[in-house]
Design a protein around this motif. Sequence first.
Motif, PDB file in Angstrom:
ATOM      1  N   ALA A  28       0.562  -1.232  -0.662  1.00  0.00           N
ATOM      2  CA  ALA A  28       0.017   0.087   0.359  1.00  0.00           C
ATOM      3  C   ALA A  28       0.839   1.586  -0.268  1.00  0.00           C
ATOM      4  CB  ALA A  28      -1.359   0.259   1.259  1.00  0.00           C
ATOM      5  N   ASN A  29       2.186   1.071  -0.068  1.00  0.00           N
ATOM      6  CA  ASN A  29       2.808   2.794  -0.489  1.00  0.00           C
ATOM      7  C   ASN A  29       3.540   3.151  -1.191  1.00  0.00           C
ATOM      8  OD1 ASN A  29       4.616  -0.225  -0.117  1.00  0.00           O
ATOM      9  ND2 ASN A  29       6.334   1.021  -0.345  1.00  0.00           N
ATOM     10  N   ARG A  30       2.873   2.128  -2.595  1.00  0.00           N
ATOM     11  CA  ARG A  30       3.464   3.253  -4.127  1.00  0.00           C
ATOM     12  C   ARG A  30       2.929   2.149  -4.882  1.00  0.00           C
ATOM     13  NH1 ARG A  30       8.159  -0.025  -6.759  1.00  0.00           N
ATOM     14  NH2 ARG A  30       8.493  -1.392  -5.462  1.00  0.00           N
ATOM     15  N   GLY A  31       2.671   3.362  -5.927  1.00  0.00           N
ATOM     16  CA  GLY A  31       1.803   2.663  -7.219  1.00  0.00           C
ATOM     17  C   GLY A  31       0.562   2.199  -6.531  1.00  0.00           C
ATOM     18  N   ASN A  46      -4.684  -8.204  -2.268  1.00  0.00           N
ATOM     19  CA  ASN A  46      -3.574  -8.692  -2.274  1.00  0.00           C
ATOM     20  C   ASN A  46      -2.953  -8.230  -3.517  1.00  0.00           C
ATOM     21  OD1 ASN A  46      -3.256 -10.349  -0.089  1.00  0.00           O
ATOM     22  ND2 ASN A  46      -5.163 -11.992  -0.935  1.00  0.00           N
ATOM     23  N   ASN A  47      -2.414  -7.090  -3.055  1.00  0.00           N
ATOM     24  CA  ASN A  47      -2.331  -6.106  -4.007  1.00  0.00           C
ATOM     25  C   ASN A  47      -0.587  -6.553  -4.997  1.00  0.00           C
ATOM     26  OD1 ASN A  47      -2.097  -3.998  -6.267  1.00  0.00           O
ATOM     27  ND2 ASN A  47      -1.002  -3.530  -4.129  1.00  0.00           N
ATOM     28  N   ALA A  48       0.593  -6.409  -3.350  1.00  0.00           N
ATOM     29  CA  ALA A  48       1.571  -6.865  -3.759  1.00  0.00           C
ATOM     30  C   ALA A  48       2.083  -7.513  -4.939  1.00  0.00           C
ATOM     31  CB  ALA A  48       2.436  -7.206  -2.090  1.00  0.00           C
ATOM     32  N   SER A  81       8.643 -15.553 -15.738  1.00  0.00           N
ATOM     33  CA  SER A  81       8.736 -16.184 -13.711  1.00  0.00           C
ATOM     34  C   SER A  81       7.073 -14.844 -13.601  1.00  0.00           C
ATOM     35  CB  SER A  81       9.263 -15.674 -13.054  1.00  0.00           C
ATOM     36  OG  SER A  81       9.271 -13.535 -13.172  1.00  0.00           O
ATOM     37  N   TYR A  82       6.792 -13.775 -14.539  1.00  0.00           N
ATOM     38  CA  TYR A  82       5.286 -12.964 -13.738  1.00  0.00           C
ATOM     39  C   TYR A  82       3.822 -14.141 -14.362  1.00  0.00           C
ATOM     40  CZ  TYR A  82       2.613  -8.759 -13.329  1.00  0.00           C
ATOM     41  OH  TYR A  82       1.621  -8.102 -12.933  1.00  0.00           O
ATOM     42  N   ARG A  83       3.985 -13.778 -15.527  1.00  0.00           N
ATOM     43  CA  ARG A  83       3.196 -14.756 -16.394  1.00  0.00           C
ATOM     44  C   ARG A  83       2.957 -16.125 -15.562  1.00  0.00           C
ATOM     45  NH1 ARG A  83       1.549 -13.023 -21.509  1.00  0.00           N
ATOM     46  NH2 ARG A  83       3.397 -11.583 -22.374  1.00  0.00           N
ATOM     47  N   GLN A  96       0.982   3.210 -15.345  1.00  0.00           N
ATOM     48  CA  GLN A  96       1.758   4.528 -14.876  1.00  0.00           C
ATOM     49  C   GLN A  96       2.643   3.744 -13.583  1.00  0.00           C
ATOM     50  OE1 GLN A  96       0.420   8.036 -16.642  1.00  0.00           O
ATOM     51  NE2 GLN A  96      -0.178   7.249 -18.036  1.00  0.00           N
ATOM     52  N   THR A  97       3.108   3.363 -13.441  1.00  0.00           N
ATOM     53  CA  THR A  97       3.319   2.670 -12.000  1.00  0.00           C
ATOM     54  C   THR A  97       4.807   2.360 -12.443  1.00  0.00           C
ATOM     55  OG1 THR A  97       3.029   0.505 -11.905  1.00  0.00           O
ATOM     56  CG2 THR A  97       1.662   1.853 -10.544  1.00  0.00           C
ATOM     57  N   ASP A  98       5.582   2.717 -11.071  1.00  0.00           N
ATOM     58  CA  ASP A  98       6.945   2.087 -11.383  1.00  0.00           C
ATOM     59  C   ASP A  98       7.054   0.237 -12.035  1.00  0.00           C
ATOM     60  OD1 ASP A  98       8.485   4.020 -10.308  1.00  0.00           O
ATOM     61  OD2 ASP A  98       8.623   2.794  -7.864  1.00  0.00           O
TER      62      ASP A  98
HETATM   63  P1  NDP Z   1       4.564  -1.669  -7.944  1.00  0.00           P
HETATM   64  O1  NDP Z   1       6.134  -1.853  -8.646  1.00  0.00           O
HETATM   65  O2  NDP Z   1       4.307   0.190  -8.172  1.00  0.00           O
HETATM   66  O3  NDP Z   1       4.406  -1.941  -6.576  1.00  0.00           O
HETATM   67  C1  NDP Z   1       4.507  -3.042  -6.165  1.00  0.00           C
HETATM   68  C2  NDP Z   1       4.005  -2.599  -5.014  1.00  0.00           C
HETATM   69  O4  NDP Z   1       3.995  -3.772  -3.963  1.00  0.00           O
HETATM   70  C3  NDP Z   1       5.050  -1.858  -3.569  1.00  0.00           C
HETATM   71  O5  NDP Z   1       4.310  -1.619  -2.683  1.00  0.00           O
HETATM   72  C4  NDP Z   1       5.609  -2.538  -3.297  1.00  0.00           C
HETATM   73  O6  NDP Z   1       6.414  -2.412  -1.958  1.00  0.00           O
HETATM   74  C5  NDP Z   1       5.164  -4.337  -2.791  1.00  0.00           C
HETATM   75  N1  NDP Z   1       5.822  -5.017  -2.491  1.00  0.00           N
HETATM   76  C6  NDP Z   1       6.422  -6.272  -3.344  1.00  0.00           C
HETATM   77  N2  NDP Z   1       7.196  -7.076  -3.076  1.00  0.00           N
HETATM   78  C7  NDP Z   1       6.245  -6.870  -1.986  1.00  0.00           C
HETATM   79  C8  NDP Z   1       6.498  -8.125  -0.689  1.00  0.00           C
HETATM   80  N3  NDP Z   1       7.118  -9.200  -0.087  1.00  0.00           N
HETATM   81  N4  NDP Z   1       5.790  -7.456   0.632  1.00  0.00           N
HETATM   82  C9  NDP Z   1       4.943  -6.729   0.706  1.00  0.00           C
HETATM   83  N5  NDP Z   1       4.886  -5.698  -0.413  1.00  0.00           N
HETATM   84  C10 NDP Z   1       5.568  -5.991  -1.697  1.00  0.00           C
HETATM   85  O7  NDP Z   1       3.586  -1.868  -8.790  1.00  0.00           O
HETATM   86  P2  NDP Z   1       2.178  -1.979  -9.388  1.00  0.00           P
HETATM   87  O8  NDP Z   1       1.111  -0.763  -8.368  1.00  0.00           O
HETATM   88  O9  NDP Z   1       1.691  -1.514 -10.519  1.00  0.00           O
HETATM   89  O10 NDP Z   1       1.180  -3.152  -8.576  1.00  0.00           O
HETATM   90  C11 NDP Z   1       0.460  -3.432  -8.202  1.00  0.00           C
HETATM   91  C12 NDP Z   1       0.042  -4.945  -8.524  1.00  0.00           C
HETATM   92  O11 NDP Z   1      -0.767  -4.369  -9.712  1.00  0.00           O
HETATM   93  C13 NDP Z   1       0.875  -5.938  -8.505  1.00  0.00           C
HETATM   94  O12 NDP Z   1       0.095  -7.193  -8.668  1.00  0.00           O
HETATM   95  C14 NDP Z   1       1.188  -5.681 -10.264  1.00  0.00           C
HETATM   96  O13 NDP Z   1       1.308  -6.761 -10.338  1.00  0.00           O
HETATM   97  C15 NDP Z   1      -0.329  -5.799 -10.765  1.00  0.00           C
HETATM   98  N6  NDP Z   1      -0.195  -5.267 -11.963  1.00  0.00           N
HETATM   99  C16 NDP Z   1      -0.148  -3.338 -11.932  1.00  0.00           C
HETATM  100  C17 NDP Z   1       0.156  -3.247 -13.925  1.00  0.00           C
HETATM  101  C18 NDP Z   1       0.886  -2.444 -13.943  1.00  0.00           C
HETATM  102  O14 NDP Z   1       0.559  -2.128 -14.914  1.00  0.00           O
HETATM  103  N7  NDP Z   1       1.126  -1.383 -13.257  1.00  0.00           N
HETATM  104  C19 NDP Z   1      -0.801  -4.060 -15.032  1.00  0.00           C
HETATM  105  C20 NDP Z   1      -1.075  -5.669 -13.944  1.00  0.00           C
HETATM  106  C21 NDP Z   1      -1.152  -5.418 -13.327  1.00  0.00           C
HETATM  107  P3  NDP Z   1       7.928  -2.255  -1.784  1.00  0.00           P
HETATM  108  O15 NDP Z   1       7.985  -0.332  -1.496  1.00  0.00           O
HETATM  109  O16 NDP Z   1       8.307  -2.114  -0.372  1.00  0.00           O
HETATM  110  O17 NDP Z   1       8.741  -2.383  -2.754  1.00  0.00           O
END
Ligand code: NDP
Length: 259
Positions: free
Chosen positions: A14-17, A95-97, A177-179, A212-214
């Motif tokens: 929940a801290n970014r994206g 479950n977003n992480a 791996s992601y897929r 548009q996220t990291d």
């Molecule tokens: P970001 O890379 O911007 O953010 C990922 C988030 O997951 C961060 O908060 C990160 O925390 C957290 N995270 C990663 N590993 C862990 C862990 N072990 N424990 C707790 N938190 C963790 O990604 P998005 O916001 O883009 O993605 C969010 C979800 O959406 C993901 O499941 C992704 O697969 C899915 N998604 C995204 C798409 C896109 O275009 N952006 C497309 C399709 C799906 P930290 O800052 O600590 O690294």
Amino acid sequence: MAGLRVRSALLTGANRGIGLGLVKHFLQLPNPPERIFAACRDPKGERAQELQSLASKHPSLVIIPLDVTDPASIQAAAARVTEHLKGSGLNLLINNAGIVKWNSLDTTTREEMSEVYATNTIGPLLVSQAFLPLLKKAAQGSPSSELSCSRAAIINISSIGGSIASESSWDMIQIVSYRCSKAALNMLTKCQSLGYRQHGILCAALHPGWVQTDMGSVSGHTPPLTVDMSVQMMLEVFSKLSEKDSGTLLDWEGKVIPW
Ligand code: NDP
């Protein structure tokens, strides 16, 4: 959106994206949750500063330390949330992480497969197991007998990249791996929907679009959706989910994606 009346929600990553975007939009709902548990693995770190600043302005927002790859951290998070809820249940678990590794079919390694699977698939399994008692409690305490996000739900943020029926962007990115991890997450969602139906818990997988996220901002490409656009539409979808949607994979507009 008026239909979404969630008393409590927990989001991982929940801290970014997209996770942070969901937190912001939950806070702005006409009927915001009484408690929003924003879980992240490094609450004091630089990447959680915006979340910290939000929490200082919103008493309903509680930051919970949670690394989804660490079973002890998951158990500790569930204990903290149980304490905060003071006997009430948790309505919505998101479950977003997630993580991605930009390797191809030829360069993906055993270590990478394990790491991505641990975060994207095993994490949601263990987090859901740990919060199940609270979700059950919310379902039992609800005046409604219908499945909905307002009653009790697990939403797994998945990806069209995990759809076996779709060849989504293979020529552009292979990310094997992601897929595979998201295809497994889709199956986990189906299993959860079958196992938790009897407890009144809706379970669905959601593809947020290309955002548009990291993670979404692959070098040289600008994703079509901003975080706000994706999250706004996903909340609309949450508000409409019902029995027929449990055990499905939907996109940010609510369209069914074939497995
Ligand atoms: P970001 O890379 O911007 O953010 C990922 C988030 O997951 C961060 O908060 C990160 O925390 C957290 N995270 C990663 N590993 C862990 C862990 N072990 N424990 C707790 N938190 C963790 O990604 P998005 O916001 O883009 O993605 C969010 C979800 O959406 C993901 O499941 C992704 O697969 C899915 N998604 C995204 C798409 C896109 O275009 N952006 C497309 C399709 C799906 P930290 O800052 O600590 O690294």
